[in-house]
Structures are given as structure tokens and as C-alpha cells.
Design a protein around this motif. Structure first.
Motif, mmCIF file in Angstrom:
data_model
loop_
_atom_site.group_PDB
_atom_site.id
_atom_site.type_symbol
_atom_site.label_atom_id
_atom_site.label_comp_id
_atom_site.label_asym_id
_atom_site.label_seq_id
_atom_site.Cartn_x
_atom_site.Cartn_y
_atom_site.Cartn_z
ATOM 1 N N LEU A 1 0.800 -1.120 -0.049
ATOM 2 C CA LEU A 1 0.111 0.038 0.008
ATOM 3 C C LEU A 1 0.881 1.220 0.123
ATOM 4 O O LEU A 1 1.548 1.461 0.826
ATOM 5 C CB LEU A 1 -0.861 0.008 1.350
ATOM 6 N N ARG A 2 0.901 1.932 -1.008
ATOM 7 C CA ARG A 2 1.891 3.044 -1.383
ATOM 8 C C ARG A 2 1.010 4.365 -1.053
ATOM 9 O O ARG A 2 0.147 4.506 -2.029
ATOM 10 C CB ARG A 2 2.584 3.047 -2.500
ATOM 11 N N TRP A 3 1.574 5.430 -0.501
ATOM 12 C CA TRP A 3 0.949 6.659 -0.531
ATOM 13 C C TRP A 3 0.822 7.491 -1.687
ATOM 14 O O TRP A 3 2.036 7.471 -2.461
ATOM 15 C CB TRP A 3 1.512 7.649 0.644
ATOM 16 N N VAL B 1 5.116 -17.919 6.837
ATOM 17 C CA VAL B 1 5.510 -17.045 7.989
ATOM 18 C C VAL B 1 5.372 -15.622 7.043
ATOM 19 O O VAL B 1 5.788 -15.305 5.934
ATOM 20 C CB VAL B 1 6.965 -16.826 8.438
ATOM 21 N N TYR B 2 4.457 -14.589 7.632
ATOM 22 C CA TYR B 2 4.169 -13.468 7.021
ATOM 23 C C TYR B 2 4.867 -12.330 7.597
ATOM 24 O O TYR B 2 4.871 -12.139 8.857
ATOM 25 C CB TYR B 2 2.436 -13.206 7.174
ATOM 26 N N TYR B 3 5.451 -11.502 6.915
ATOM 27 C CA TYR B 3 6.304 -10.292 7.420
ATOM 28 C C TYR B 3 5.665 -9.160 6.904
ATOM 29 O O TYR B 3 5.128 -8.856 5.720
ATOM 30 C CB TYR B 3 7.785 -10.668 6.848
ATOM 31 N N CYS B 4 5.596 -8.055 7.828
ATOM 32 C CA CYS B 4 5.328 -6.724 7.420
ATOM 33 C C CYS B 4 6.642 -5.885 7.030
ATOM 34 O O CYS B 4 7.860 -6.096 7.767
ATOM 35 C CB CYS B 4 4.661 -6.147 8.677
ATOM 36 N N ALA B 5 6.671 -5.008 6.137
ATOM 37 C CA ALA B 5 7.643 -4.077 5.783
ATOM 38 C C ALA B 5 7.408 -2.775 5.591
ATOM 39 O O ALA B 5 6.043 -2.524 5.013
ATOM 40 C CB ALA B 5 8.596 -4.902 4.459
ATOM 41 N N ALA B 6 8.377 -2.057 5.806
ATOM 42 C CA ALA B 6 8.017 -0.426 5.672
ATOM 43 C C ALA B 6 9.237 0.352 4.749
ATOM 44 O O ALA B 6 10.309 -0.272 5.108
ATOM 45 C CB ALA B 6 8.003 0.212 7.074
ATOM 46 N N ASP B 7 8.781 1.020 4.000
ATOM 47 C CA ASP B 7 9.523 1.796 3.228
ATOM 48 C C ASP B 7 9.327 3.380 3.786
ATOM 49 O O ASP B 7 8.227 3.914 3.039
ATOM 50 C CB ASP B 7 9.378 1.695 1.818
ATOM 51 N N THR B 8 10.246 4.091 4.422
ATOM 52 C CA THR B 8 9.917 5.441 4.889
ATOM 53 C C THR B 8 10.017 6.516 3.811
ATOM 54 O O THR B 8 9.621 7.547 3.816
ATOM 55 C CB THR B 8 10.834 5.714 6.112
ATOM 56 N N ARG B 9 10.730 5.906 2.742
ATOM 57 C CA ARG B 9 10.861 7.007 1.592
ATOM 58 C C ARG B 9 9.621 6.835 0.379
ATOM 59 O O ARG B 9 9.661 7.516 -0.530
ATOM 60 C CB ARG B 9 11.875 6.520 0.748
ATOM 61 N N ASN B 10 8.729 5.891 0.702
ATOM 62 C CA ASN B 10 7.494 5.531 -0.022
ATOM 63 C C ASN B 10 7.924 5.575 -1.503
ATOM 64 O O ASN B 10 7.458 6.390 -2.662
ATOM 65 C CB ASN B 10 6.628 6.950 0.047
ATOM 66 N N ARG B 11 8.890 4.730 -1.710
ATOM 67 C CA ARG B 11 9.371 4.400 -3.176
ATOM 68 C C ARG B 11 8.446 3.934 -4.143
ATOM 69 O O ARG B 11 7.269 3.398 -3.729
ATOM 70 C CB ARG B 11 10.560 3.562 -3.238
ATOM 71 N N VAL B 12 8.685 4.186 -5.169
ATOM 72 C CA VAL B 12 7.741 3.801 -6.337
ATOM 73 C C VAL B 12 7.795 2.225 -6.538
ATOM 74 O O VAL B 12 8.915 1.748 -6.420
ATOM 75 C CB VAL B 12 8.039 4.577 -7.729
ATOM 76 N N GLY B 13 6.892 1.489 -6.894
ATOM 77 C CA GLY B 13 6.996 -0.013 -6.931
ATOM 78 C C GLY B 13 6.303 -0.692 -5.812
ATOM 79 O O GLY B 13 5.697 0.022 -4.940
ATOM 80 N N ALA B 14 6.321 -2.002 -5.990
ATOM 81 C CA ALA B 14 5.625 -2.545 -4.714
ATOM 82 C C ALA B 14 6.304 -3.497 -4.012
ATOM 83 O O ALA B 14 6.116 -3.530 -2.976
ATOM 84 C CB ALA B 14 4.374 -3.538 -5.540
ATOM 85 N N ASN B 15 7.224 -4.469 -4.664
ATOM 86 C CA ASN B 15 7.957 -5.298 -3.729
ATOM 87 C C ASN B 15 9.503 -5.332 -3.799
ATOM 88 O O ASN B 15 10.206 -6.189 -3.354
ATOM 89 C CB ASN B 15 7.806 -6.850 -4.594
ATOM 90 N N GLY B 16 10.012 -4.078 -3.832
ATOM 91 C CA GLY B 16 11.426 -3.770 -3.464
ATOM 92 C C GLY B 16 11.711 -2.638 -2.691
ATOM 93 O O GLY B 16 10.759 -1.775 -2.724
ATOM 94 N N GLY B 17 12.739 -2.474 -1.997
ATOM 95 C CA GLY B 17 13.315 -1.360 -1.424
ATOM 96 C C GLY B 17 12.625 -1.125 -0.014
ATOM 97 O O GLY B 17 12.651 0.155 0.416
#
Length: 126
Positions: A51-53, A96-112
Motif C-alpha cells: 500500500l503506497r501513499w 511466515v508473514y512479514y510486514c515491511a516499511a519503506d519510509t521513502r515511499n518508493r515507487v513500486g510494490a515489492n522492492g526497496g
């Protein structure tokens, strides 16, 4: 530094539903790109949903083909929490389900992604 804590995993039968939660630290959670990944035994970790802002109150959701139509990602910014609603669960969703955060709100869904939770086990029996 962002800390992520997942919860909500468990053992369910095929066809059941579960909702995973991930609560994050950080003052600007609403602008984080948040993702859910999963890792099944003997397999590599794979993308499930993100989910990207997109500005203002608009968020754009992305899903892996394997979960699209069954899983829904959502967030409650007032609670610094992202959710993964999982319906019509299948044995192949066991992981096992992992939550991940990208504080830079990079473009794309599954990397970074910069930060990861410790994971929560989801087991679906047939």
C-alpha cells in the motif's frame, strides 16, 4: 529507526479467514509505503501486497497474482497500523508473514523496503 510488530497469525482450516496486523513506530507513518511478504518452508520470501501513499489521503494497493481477490491490505494511520485481511485461505498460503516499511515511499510494490517485522506464522490445514 522504525519498529514493526506483527500479530494475528494462527492455525485455520482451508476456506477460513484471518486478519494480520502490523503496528509501526514512527511519526510519519501515513506517508510510509507498507508491504506484506511471506515465506513458505523451503521457499524464498515473496511479495503478497503493498500500500503506497499517492498524496493526500489516497493510497494505491498492489497485490501478487496468487492473493489478488482474496487478500486485502488496508491501514489505519491513527493507529500506525497496516492490516492484511486474508479470505478463502488455502493450504498453499501457509507461510511466515512479514510486514515491511519503506519510509521513502518508493515507487513500486515489492522492492526497496528498509524495515521488517519479526514475522507471524499462518498455517492453513486442508
Amino acid at each position: 529507526q522504525v519498529q514493526l510488530v506483527e500479530s494475528g497469525g494462527g492455525l485455520v482450516q482451508a476456506g477460513a479467514s484471518l486478519r494480520l496486523s502490523c503496528t509501526a513506530s514512527g511519526r510519519t507513518f501515513s506517508s510510509y509505503r507498507m508491504g506484506w511478504f511471506r515465506q513458505a518452508p523451503g521457499k524464498e520470501r515473496e511479495f503478497a501486497a503493498a500500500l503506497r501513499w499517492s498524496g493526500g489521503s489516497i493510497y494505491y494497493a498492489s497485490y501478487a497474482d496468487s492473493v489478488r481477490g482474496r487478500f486485502t491490505i488496508s491501514r489505519d494511520n491513527a493507529k500506525n497500523t497496516v492490516y492484511l485481511q486474508m479470505n478463502s485461505l488455502k493450504p498453499e498460503d501457509t507461510a511466515v508473514y512479514y510486514c515491511a516499511a519503506d519510509t521513502r515511499n518508493r515507487v513500486g510494490a515489492n522492492g526497496g523496503y528498509d524495515y521488517w517485522g519479526q514475522g507471524t506464522q499462518v498455517t492453513v490445514s486442508s
